[in-house]
Design an enzyme around this catalytic site. Structure first.
Site, PDB file in Angstrom:
ATOM      1  CG  ASN A 155      -1.045   8.992   2.693  1.00 22.32           C
ATOM      2  OD1 ASN A 155      -1.444   8.021   2.336  1.00 22.32           O
ATOM      3  ND2 ASN A 155      -0.376   9.890   2.292  1.00 22.32           N
ATOM      4  NE  ARG A 186      -3.867   1.941   2.784  1.00 18.29           N
ATOM      5  CZ  ARG A 186      -4.032   2.651   3.640  1.00 18.29           C
ATOM      6  NH1 ARG A 186      -3.428   2.404   4.822  1.00 18.29           N
ATOM      7  NH2 ARG A 186      -4.904   3.625   3.760  1.00 18.29           N
ATOM      8  CG  HIS A 192      -1.412   5.426   0.020  1.00 17.92           C
ATOM      9  ND1 HIS A 192      -2.129   5.988   0.727  1.00 17.92           N
ATOM     10  CD2 HIS A 192      -2.019   4.275  -0.250  1.00 17.92           C
ATOM     11  CE1 HIS A 192      -3.326   5.483   0.891  1.00 17.92           C
ATOM     12  NE2 HIS A 192      -3.308   4.385   0.208  1.00 17.92           N
ATOM     13  CG  HIS A 210      -8.128  -4.254  -1.720  1.00 18.41           C
ATOM     14  ND1 HIS A 210      -9.256  -3.409  -1.986  1.00 18.41           N
ATOM     15  CD2 HIS A 210      -7.256  -3.304  -1.454  1.00 18.41           C
ATOM     16  CE1 HIS A 210      -8.892  -2.299  -2.021  1.00 18.41           C
ATOM     17  NE2 HIS A 210      -7.810  -2.037  -1.526  1.00 18.41           N
TER      18      HIS A 210
END
Length: 329
Positions: A99, A67, A71, A197
């Site tokens: 975040n 992740r 990001h 996911h």
């Protein structure tokens, strides 16, 4: 050196008309597999060794490290801006609400320290983030892909840019496609990378609106399976801010394609998961992964990760090679 006709055409097109950003970027982005072969030949092995040690004792960090790369790339591109700390005069991406739940910064710092000992000032933090995401995925029995390296680190990180650019778990399919298109990524990239996911957990507050107050009238999300809603309500109260729920129940520490089975059964945890059924192309991909034993998901995931890893990179003399990942030189 004389420019080839194909390269000349690309340059002229980029100068004369508006094209998707990555098309123009691809010719001169400066990334390649084995970028550090001569300047720091053990760089990738050092990062992998660090990751293997971490994942052996803390496999739950695999999803956060994947992740973290995502990001980073969606805000200013894959140039390590998500790693920068806020200063007295600037609030950084790291402190933006989406975040605040990011983890794994200490793992990147650990890998950077090890690489710096071997090759001071050579390997960027942005490249370490990309390598760590791959190695974490592999450690959870996921696919291996060749990571292109050669990124340099950015010097700017602003909280507002994270709020504007990061896709949300609340996004519908139209918004998702717009956000991904802005980064030069396709429908297929969206549905493939959403498959990430399959690992990790989420705090209840990322999806409790679907369970208790979807339209502001105390109702539930009709796109979420009603039986699954009951199970989730047993775990998450309406105001729960702390409980963690597995995104892929039963195998959240194993990278597999089971995520698509959940989505097909209307049991994707987020609205952005359910949204994949609202577009014919993404829905077809979901159903293909569910109904075909020989899956191409692992191969597709690697390809899309490479594509994402090229977004708005800094190369050549742009940016810098940070000495410490959390601050500019």
């Amino acid at each position: 050196m004389q420019m080839t006709s194909s390269k000349f055409l690309v340059v002229m097109l980029c100068q004369l008309i508006v094209l998707p950003f990555l098309f123009c970027l691809a010719e001169g982005q400066g990334l390649k597999v084995g970028f550090y072969d001569k300047t720091c030949p053990n760089a990738e092995a050092i990062v992998k060794e660090t990751m293997d040690r971490v994942m052996a004792v803390a496999p739950s960090l695999g999803a956060p490290l994947l992740r973290l790369h995502f990001h980073d790339c969606f805000v200013r591109g894959c140039e390590g801006s998500v790693l920068l700390n806020s200063t007295r005069n600037n609030q950084a991406e790291k402190d933006a609400f989406p975040n605040l739940s990011l983890r794994g910064f200490q793992v990147i710092d650990r890998a950077k320290l090890a690489v710096e000992k071997a090759c001071p000032g050579v390997v960027s933090c942005a490249d370490i983030v990309a390598l760590a995401a791959r190695d974490a995925t592999v450690a959870l029995k996921g696919p291996y892909w060749q990571v292109e390296t050669g990124r340099r680190d950015g010097r700017v990180s602003m909280i507002d840019e994270a709020l504007v650019n990061l896709p949300s778990s609340l996004d519908n399919i139209t918004t998702l496609l717009q956000r991904w298109h802005q980064k030069g990524l396709s429908r297929k990239d969206l549905v493939v990378l959403s498959g990430g996911h399959t690992i990790g957990t989420s705090h209840c507050n990322a999806f409790t609106n679907r369970l208790y107050n979807f339209t502001g009238k105390g109702d539930t999300d009709p796109s979420l399976d009603s039986n699954y809603i009951v199970k989730l309500q047993e775990k998450c109260k309406a105001d729960d801010q702390t409980t963690l729920v597995e995104m892929d129940p039963g195998s959240f520490k194993t990278f597999d394609k089971h995520y698509y089975t959940l989505v097909s059964k209307r049991r994707g945890l987020f609205q952005s998961d359910s949204a994949l059924l609202d577009d014919p192309n993404t829905r077809t991909y979901v159903n293909h992964q569910v109904h075909h034993l020989k899956s191409n998901f692992f191969e597709d995931f690697g390809v899309s990760m490479v594509r994402m890893g090229r977004v708005q990179v800094l190369t050549g003399n742009a940016g810098e090679i940070r000495k410490v990942c959390s601050m500019v030189n």
